[in-house]
Design a protein around this motif. Structure first.
Motif, PDB file in Angstrom:
ATOM      1  N   ASP A  69      -3.336  -1.593  -6.027  1.00  0.00           N
ATOM      2  CA  ASP A  69      -2.738  -2.152  -4.818  1.00  0.00           C
ATOM      3  C   ASP A  69      -3.367  -3.534  -4.638  1.00  0.00           C
ATOM      4  O   ASP A  69      -4.497  -3.654  -4.188  1.00  0.00           O
ATOM      5  CB  ASP A  69      -3.088  -1.207  -3.650  1.00  0.00           C
ATOM      6  CG  ASP A  69      -2.498  -1.645  -2.328  1.00  0.00           C
ATOM      7  OD1 ASP A  69      -1.845  -2.700  -2.264  1.00  0.00           O
ATOM      8  OD2 ASP A  69      -2.713  -0.910  -1.343  1.00  0.00           O
ATOM      9  N   SER A  80       0.829  -1.207   0.000  1.00  0.00           N
ATOM     10  CA  SER A  80       0.000   0.000   0.000  1.00  0.00           C
ATOM     11  C   SER A  80       0.865   1.259   0.000  1.00  0.00           C
ATOM     12  O   SER A  80       0.571   2.223  -0.713  1.00  0.00           O
ATOM     13  CB  SER A  80      -0.935  -0.008   1.210  1.00  0.00           C
ATOM     14  OG  SER A  80      -1.809  -1.112   1.117  1.00  0.00           O
ATOM     15  N   SER A  99      -6.173   1.849   3.584  1.00  0.00           N
ATOM     16  CA  SER A  99      -4.870   2.335   4.026  1.00  0.00           C
ATOM     17  C   SER A  99      -4.431   3.553   3.217  1.00  0.00           C
ATOM     18  O   SER A  99      -3.588   4.329   3.645  1.00  0.00           O
ATOM     19  CB  SER A  99      -3.813   1.225   3.957  1.00  0.00           C
ATOM     20  OG  SER A  99      -3.874   0.587   2.708  1.00  0.00           O
TER      21      SER A  99
HETATM   22 MG   LIG Z   1      -2.070  -3.024   1.976  1.00  0.00          MG
END
Ligand SMILES: [Mg+2]
Ligand SMILES: Nc1ncnc2c1ncn2[C@@H]1O[C@H](COP(=O)(O)OP(=O)(O)OP(=O)(O)O)[C@@H](O)[C@H]1O
Length: 306
Positions: free
Chosen positions: A140, A24, A51
């Motif tokens: 991600d 992330s 995140s």
């Molecule tokens: Mg992550």
């Protein structure tokens, strides 16, 4: 091996790797680097606890695409929302969607089609790539199975069902993901033995399956060297004179532990360079919790990569 600036001109960037290695953080840094280069960027997380919001200090990231700041769009691709949207796209009519997808039997059936979630998420990404005119999309990836499952779904389904309503779109998706001019699969790892082993396994799997063209290996959380050869040698000299001095011995022990750690790290950084991918090393940032300024610093490292 492509130079990194060339790799970053591709449209679709998948950030893969095992849990907790920094996917992330790397995805956010990469997205910010691309925005700073003037691109129109979509940063997507895939049904993850948010995140990106805290890291970029942009508020919560939800299922609707939102321009969080000029040039940077964010979204959390939720499999259920994506499934409906994807089905609507394919089946065209809401009524037909309801008949097919909200039918109790179909719902029960879909739960047993293991790849359906991945397919719909992949479909959503593809839709953004093709329809939405983002010059860059950074995904991600989920850490399960390195995130590879997500990428492979379209191909698997296109192979299994070469005709039918899904066939045309899944085939195009699979083609986009495999296209070395448009897609890059980046791998995030740590300068430690197991994560580097896992990165090697992942490269082997990507090559074996041909799922997507490899991009950059991000070696994250590199401590770097505090001690050069000369200071390392002087530690031995100090030790020879330290007998009986508890405070000095304690300090020496700490320094020697760090020297050991640096040696191990150098070995693993060398092994990461053997992955056969261009490498970007990202520094370990001494913060209790990373935030915007840290992401910007890492974005700067990405931008300077040769
Ligand atoms: Mg992550
Ligand atoms: N370069 C770095 N320096 C210091 N801390 C870092 C760095 N990169 C990541 N971290 C920290 O390590 C933790 C894991 O990072 P991150 O959440 O990006 O990993 P992840 O691979 O996305 O994890 P998950 O698989 O759970 O999604 C976070 O607390 C993050 O702040």
């Amino acid at each position: 091996m492509s130079a990194i600036p060339t790799l970053l001109t591709r449209q679709l960037h998948y950030v893969c790797g095992k849990g907790g290695v920094g996917k992330s953080v790397v995805a956010c840094a990469l997205a910010r680097a691309l925005v700073r280069q003037g691109e129109r960027v979509l940063l997507a997380q895939v049904s993850a606890p948010d995140s990106h919001g805290p890291l970029l200090e942009i508020g919560a990231v939800g299922p609707e695409v939102r321009e969080a700041e000029p040039g940077l769009f964010v979204v959390d691709i939720d499999p259920h929302a994506a499934m409906k949207e994807y089905a609507l796209m394919t089946l065209k009519f809401e009524a037909l969607y309801r008949t097919v997808f909200e039918n109790r039997l179909t719902k029960a059936f879909l739960r047993f089609v293991p790849s359906m979630n991945e397919l719909t998420m992949q479909g959503k990404i593809w839709w953004h790539a093709v329809e939405h005119h983002f010059s860059r999309i950074v995904v991600d990836c989920p850490s399960t199975g390195h995130g590879i499952k997500l990428l492979r779904t379209a191909q698997v389904i296109a192979d299994a069902a070469p005709v039918g309503p899904l066939a045309d779109k899944t085939r195009k998706m699979a083609e986009l993901v495999r296209d070395p001019t448009r897609t890059a699969l980046h791998i995030v790892t740590l300068p430690e033995e197991l994560p580097v082993n896992e990165a090697h396994d992942l490269v082997a799997e990507v090559k074996r399956t041909g799922v997507a063209p490899l991009g950059v290996a991000f070696v994250n959380q590199v401590l770097g060297s505090l001690f050069d050869d000369e200071t390392r040698a002087s530690l031995a000299t100090v030790r020879a004179h330290a007998a009986g001095d508890a405070a000095l011995l304690h300090l020496l022990e700490v320094a020697e532990r760090r020297v050991d750690r640096e040696r191990l790290e150098r070995g693993q950084r060398a092994r990461a360079r053997d992955l056969g991918m261009p490498v970007i090393e990202l520094p370990y940032l001494l913060q209790p919790r990373l935030a915007r300024a840290d992401v910007e610093r890492l974005a700067g490292v990405v931008m300077e990569a040769p």
